[in-house]
Design an enzyme around this catalytic site. Structure first.
Site, PDB file in Angstrom:
ATOM      1  N   ASP A  30      18.624  42.519  53.147  1.00 38.47           N
ATOM      2  CA  ASP A  30      17.962  41.508  51.974  1.00 38.47           C
ATOM      3  C   ASP A  30      17.072  40.501  52.968  1.00 38.47           C
ATOM      4  O   ASP A  30      16.267  39.936  52.310  1.00 38.47           O
ATOM      5  CB  ASP A  30      18.960  40.566  51.615  1.00 38.47           C
ATOM      6  CG  ASP A  30      19.656  41.173  50.305  1.00 38.47           C
ATOM      7  OD1 ASP A  30      19.345  42.228  49.897  1.00 38.47           O
ATOM      8  OD2 ASP A  30      20.651  40.657  50.140  1.00 38.47           O
ATOM      9  N   TYR A 144      32.571  37.767  38.538  1.00 34.42           N
ATOM     10  CA  TYR A 144      31.691  38.850  38.573  1.00 34.42           C
ATOM     11  C   TYR A 144      32.881  39.987  37.823  1.00 34.42           C
ATOM     12  O   TYR A 144      33.582  40.554  38.717  1.00 34.42           O
ATOM     13  CB  TYR A 144      31.214  39.282  39.827  1.00 34.42           C
ATOM     14  CG  TYR A 144      30.002  38.643  40.467  1.00 34.42           C
ATOM     15  CD1 TYR A 144      29.570  37.668  39.676  1.00 34.42           C
ATOM     16  CD2 TYR A 144      29.578  38.733  41.731  1.00 34.42           C
ATOM     17  CE1 TYR A 144      28.501  36.825  39.826  1.00 34.42           C
ATOM     18  CE2 TYR A 144      28.491  37.577  41.941  1.00 34.42           C
ATOM     19  CZ  TYR A 144      28.057  36.779  41.050  1.00 34.42           C
ATOM     20  OH  TYR A 144      26.755  36.112  41.554  1.00 34.42           O
ATOM     21  N   LYS A 175      29.881  30.781  38.241  1.00 33.59           N
ATOM     22  CA  LYS A 175      28.864  31.590  38.631  1.00 33.59           C
ATOM     23  C   LYS A 175      28.600  32.755  38.049  1.00 33.59           C
ATOM     24  O   LYS A 175      29.644  33.601  38.236  1.00 33.59           O
ATOM     25  CB  LYS A 175      28.694  31.450  40.241  1.00 33.59           C
ATOM     26  CG  LYS A 175      27.185  31.945  40.783  1.00 33.59           C
ATOM     27  CD  LYS A 175      27.544  31.739  42.217  1.00 33.59           C
ATOM     28  CE  LYS A 175      26.341  32.181  43.245  1.00 33.59           C
ATOM     29  NZ  LYS A 175      25.610  33.260  43.000  1.00 33.59           N
ATOM     30  N   ILE A 176      27.799  32.979  37.100  1.00 38.03           N
ATOM     31  CA  ILE A 176      27.638  34.154  36.447  1.00 38.03           C
ATOM     32  C   ILE A 176      26.365  34.844  36.438  1.00 38.03           C
ATOM     33  O   ILE A 176      25.602  34.385  36.922  1.00 38.03           O
ATOM     34  CB  ILE A 176      28.350  34.293  35.107  1.00 38.03           C
ATOM     35  CG1 ILE A 176      27.685  33.017  34.295  1.00 38.03           C
ATOM     36  CG2 ILE A 176      29.937  33.996  35.169  1.00 38.03           C
ATOM     37  CD1 ILE A 176      28.079  32.996  32.782  1.00 38.03           C
ATOM     38  N   LYS A 177      26.348  35.988  35.840  1.00 41.39           N
ATOM     39  CA  LYS A 177      25.026  36.796  35.792  1.00 41.39           C
ATOM     40  C   LYS A 177      24.674  36.393  34.325  1.00 41.39           C
ATOM     41  O   LYS A 177      25.193  36.448  33.415  1.00 41.39           O
ATOM     42  CB  LYS A 177      25.083  38.036  36.283  1.00 41.39           C
ATOM     43  CG  LYS A 177      25.306  38.224  37.812  1.00 41.39           C
ATOM     44  CD  LYS A 177      25.125  39.571  38.572  1.00 41.39           C
ATOM     45  CE  LYS A 177      25.591  39.380  39.823  1.00 41.39           C
ATOM     46  NZ  LYS A 177      25.874  40.565  40.739  1.00 41.39           N
ATOM     47  N   GLY A 202      20.051  37.174  41.401  1.00 43.61           N
ATOM     48  CA  GLY A 202      19.689  38.737  41.288  1.00 43.61           C
ATOM     49  C   GLY A 202      18.375  38.926  42.254  1.00 43.61           C
ATOM     50  O   GLY A 202      17.992  38.125  43.084  1.00 43.61           O
TER      51      GLY A 202
HETATM   52  P1  FBP Z   1      21.236  36.372  44.398  1.00 46.55           P
HETATM   53  O1  FBP Z   1      20.502  35.041  43.839  1.00 46.55           O
HETATM   54  O2  FBP Z   1      20.550  36.664  45.866  1.00 46.55           O
HETATM   55  O3  FBP Z   1      21.458  37.475  43.500  1.00 46.55           O
HETATM   56  O4  FBP Z   1      22.758  35.618  45.176  1.00 46.55           O
HETATM   57  C1  FBP Z   1      23.844  35.490  44.292  1.00 46.55           C
HETATM   58  C2  FBP Z   1      24.982  36.057  44.651  1.00 46.55           C
HETATM   59  O5  FBP Z   1      25.875  35.700  43.740  1.00 46.55           O
HETATM   60  C3  FBP Z   1      25.215  35.722  46.137  1.00 46.55           C
HETATM   61  O6  FBP Z   1      25.893  34.503  46.294  1.00 46.55           O
HETATM   62  C4  FBP Z   1      25.988  36.844  46.528  1.00 46.55           C
HETATM   63  O7  FBP Z   1      25.937  37.212  47.634  1.00 46.55           O
HETATM   64  C5  FBP Z   1      25.447  38.069  45.726  1.00 46.55           C
HETATM   65  O8  FBP Z   1      24.901  37.729  44.726  1.00 46.55           O
HETATM   66  C6  FBP Z   1      26.589  39.091  45.355  1.00 46.55           C
HETATM   67  O9  FBP Z   1      25.952  39.801  44.514  1.00 46.55           O
HETATM   68  P2  FBP Z   1      26.427  41.254  44.025  1.00 46.55           P
HETATM   69  O10 FBP Z   1      28.111  41.163  44.255  1.00 46.55           O
HETATM   70  O11 FBP Z   1      25.996  41.812  42.772  1.00 46.55           O
HETATM   71  O12 FBP Z   1      25.959  41.894  45.030  1.00 46.55           O
END
Ligand code: FBP
Length: 263
Positions: A30, A144, A175-177, A202
């Site tokens: 990343d 998640y 913290k959600i998507k 994301g």
């Molecule tokens: P981003 O804004 O870069 O997506 O970060 C959010 C986050 O929740 C981070 O804290 C974590 O490292 C990552 O996304 C985990 O995302 P995933 O499990 O979907 O790879």
């Protein structure tokens, strides 16, 4: 103490948090030559006026200590790599008391809702929530949905369920998507009840899309964002931070936020 710490994670009831645990979760893939350095991120968190910054313990120990008075820390208490393709489970990597010694204002923990290891995750999270609250420390839960029983982690139903699980288990912020279902997200926020809702950023996306997303989530009742790549992969992280703040903290329009980017 809890109320003060919770209050400091918010600005007028809203919150913008900078996430930087991706080095563990995704690996250096990343990063570029700038953002691989945690000092670069601390500088963004400070100058960008973020409510808090998320670090794992190693970064908190080696980089954060000089910033204790300048940046608020959410210490992530569990983590995993993306290498092992096993049932979703993120092991505890730091204790609540260690997090407090390192200067944490709040602690974070990822709950993989629906994982075959859900029982173990719940047990671990419940202990952490109890200990954190005994110490007056808020708990931020990355909720998640994931694993073989979750065919689609982006339905409004599963996101709402995950938010609700966070509330039921004692999280203070979930913290959600965001799945771009604006009307559905109002239901997600309702499901989270008294839990504050912040949305993850994301993969890096176009500025107008990111800002539109920020606008939709706050209009749907969310508290803000806990965002990483879209900020520190941006060529001008402070500008995009400013634009996000315009929407999330100052309630401005996407148009006004985009205008501030051009300045
Ligand atoms: P981003 O804004 O870069 O997506 O970060 C959010 C986050 O929740 C981070 O804290 C974590 O490292 C990552 O996304 C985990 O995302 P995933 O499990 O979907 O790879």
């Amino acid at each position: 103490m809890f109320k003060t710490k919770m209050y400091r994670l918010l600005t007028g009831g809203r919150s913008l948090i900078l996430a930087y645990d991706q080095g563990l979760e995704h690996g250096p893939t990343d990063f570029n030559l700038k953002n691989i350095d945690p000092n670069y991120i601390l500088d963004i968190a400070e100058k960008g006026g973020y409510n808090a910054l998320v670090f794992q313990r190693g970064l908190a120990e080696k980089y954060y200590q000089n910033y204790r008075d300048k940046v608020r820390l959410i210490l992530k208490l569990n983590g995993k790599t993306s290498i092992a393709k096993v049932e979703p489970y993120s092991a505890q990597t730091c204790s609540v008391s260690r997090a407090i010694k390192l200067g944490a204002e709040a602690v974070g923990y990822t709950v993989y809702v629906g994982s075959p290891r859900e029982a173990q995750i719940f047990e671990e999270f419940s202990k952490i929530a109890e200990e954190a609250h005994d110490h007056g420390i808020p708990v931020v839960a990355w909720m998640y949905p994931r694993g073989p029983f979750v065919p689609n982690d982006s339905t409004t139903e599963i996101i709402a369920y995950s938010a609700r699980v966070g509330l039921e288990l004692g999280a203070d912020i979930v913290k959600i998507k965001y799945n771009n279902d604006f009307e559905g997200f109002k239901w997600v926020v309702k499901a989270a009840g008294k839990c504050k809702v912040v949305v993850a950023g994301g993969h890096k996306e176009a500025e107008n899309e990111l800002l539109q997303q920020a606008k939709e989530i706050v209009d749907a009742g969310a508290t803000g964002m806990a965002i990483g790549r879209n900020v520190w992969q941006h060529p001008e992280p402070l500008k995009i931070s400013q634009a996000l703040k315009k929407i999330i903290i100052e309630n401005k329009s996407v148009k006004e936020a985009l205008k501030s980017l051009k300045k």
